[in-house]
Design a protein around this motif. Structure first.
Motif, mmCIF file in Angstrom:
data_model
loop_
_atom_site.group_PDB
_atom_site.id
_atom_site.type_symbol
_atom_site.label_atom_id
_atom_site.label_comp_id
_atom_site.label_asym_id
_atom_site.label_seq_id
_atom_site.Cartn_x
_atom_site.Cartn_y
_atom_site.Cartn_z
ATOM 1 N N UNK A 1 0.855 -1.186 0.000
ATOM 2 C CA UNK A 1 0.000 0.000 0.000
ATOM 3 C C UNK A 1 0.890 1.234 0.000
ATOM 4 N N UNK A 2 0.510 2.224 -0.775
ATOM 5 C CA UNK A 2 1.317 3.441 -0.863
ATOM 6 C C UNK A 2 0.401 4.631 -1.113
ATOM 7 N N UNK A 3 0.938 5.825 -0.966
ATOM 8 C CA UNK A 3 0.144 7.035 -1.156
ATOM 9 C C UNK A 3 0.905 8.009 -2.030
ATOM 10 N N UNK A 4 0.164 8.736 -2.839
ATOM 11 C CA UNK A 4 0.706 9.814 -3.663
ATOM 12 C C UNK A 4 0.008 11.081 -3.182
ATOM 13 N N UNK A 5 0.723 11.856 -2.378
ATOM 14 C CA UNK A 5 0.122 13.038 -1.772
ATOM 15 C C UNK A 5 -0.291 14.045 -2.842
ATOM 16 N N UNK A 6 0.511 14.201 -3.870
ATOM 17 C CA UNK A 6 0.216 15.186 -4.916
ATOM 18 C C UNK A 6 -1.058 14.832 -5.678
ATOM 19 N N UNK A 7 -1.331 13.540 -5.799
ATOM 20 C CA UNK A 7 -2.499 13.089 -6.558
ATOM 21 C C UNK A 7 -3.675 12.734 -5.668
ATOM 22 N N UNK A 8 -3.504 12.869 -4.337
ATOM 23 C CA UNK A 8 -4.578 12.484 -3.404
ATOM 24 C C UNK A 8 -5.066 11.075 -3.708
ATOM 25 N N UNK A 9 -4.136 10.172 -3.815
ATOM 26 C CA UNK A 9 -4.469 8.801 -4.195
ATOM 27 C C UNK A 9 -3.691 7.822 -3.335
ATOM 28 N N UNK A 10 -4.363 6.753 -2.957
ATOM 29 C CA UNK A 10 -3.727 5.624 -2.286
ATOM 30 C C UNK A 10 -3.808 4.429 -3.223
ATOM 31 N N UNK A 11 -2.714 3.710 -3.322
ATOM 32 C CA UNK A 11 -2.644 2.563 -4.221
ATOM 33 C C UNK A 11 -2.522 1.274 -3.413
ATOM 34 N N UNK A 12 -3.064 0.213 -3.979
ATOM 35 C CA UNK A 12 -2.840 -1.128 -3.460
ATOM 36 C C UNK A 12 -2.277 -1.965 -4.605
ATOM 37 N N UNK A 13 -0.989 -2.230 -4.517
ATOM 38 C CA UNK A 13 -0.328 -3.072 -5.513
ATOM 39 C C UNK A 13 -0.454 -4.515 -5.052
ATOM 40 N N UNK A 14 -1.073 -5.332 -5.862
ATOM 41 C CA UNK A 14 -1.314 -6.736 -5.502
ATOM 42 C C UNK A 14 -0.546 -7.632 -6.463
ATOM 43 N N UNK A 15 0.377 -8.403 -5.939
ATOM 44 C CA UNK A 15 1.189 -9.314 -6.738
ATOM 45 C C UNK A 15 0.894 -10.756 -6.334
ATOM 46 N N UNK A 16 1.284 -11.672 -7.220
ATOM 47 C CA UNK A 16 1.088 -13.094 -6.957
ATOM 48 C C UNK A 16 -0.346 -13.374 -6.493
ATOM 49 N N UNK A 17 -1.288 -12.876 -7.265
ATOM 50 C CA UNK A 17 -2.688 -13.012 -6.877
ATOM 51 C C UNK A 17 -3.139 -14.467 -6.926
#
Length: 119
Positions: A70-86
């Motif tokens: 999980x990560x955040x991009x403050x400039x874009x007001x977005x939080x990401x969830x990178x999911x690998x090996x699903x």
């Protein structure tokens, strides 16, 4: 009023990857927490990962550790969830939710995005 919009779901084969995005707006609190939850058919909603705006600290549900980031991009007001090996058991509707750091209640929710892991 806080608004959350998820995107990035889809169909992926086992072992594949997806990145979910949660774009947010309307925060009035200085510090907040954003989390990803998921709900599979016939199952209760469960927390997957969350991140704090105060110090970037993270929490991951046991099955997500080592596979999800999980990560955040403050400039874009977005939080990401990178999911690998699903895995097929990751199939669910994924929701992002937000709360003020001092508030234990998840007051704001997005509409959800479907993730299907299948060959």
């Amino acid at each position: 009023q806080v608004q959350l919009v998820e995107s990035g779901g889809g169909l992926v084969q086992p072992g594949g990857s997806l990145r979910l995005s949660c774009t947010f707006s309307g925060f009035t609190e200085t510090y907040w927490v954003i989390a990803w939850f998921r709900q599979a058919p016939g199952k209760e909603r469960e927390g997957v990962s969350c991140i704090s705006s105060h110090d970037g600290s993270e929490w991951h549900e046991e099955s997500a550790k080592g596979r999800f980031t999980i990560s955040r991009d403050v400039a874009r007001d977005t939080v990401y969830l990178q999911m690998n090996n699903l895995k097929p058991e990751d199939t669910a509707v994924y929701y992002c939710a937000a709360r003020a750091t001092i508030d234990p209640t998840w007051a704001s929710w997005g509409q959800g995005t479907q993730v299907t892991v299948s060959s």
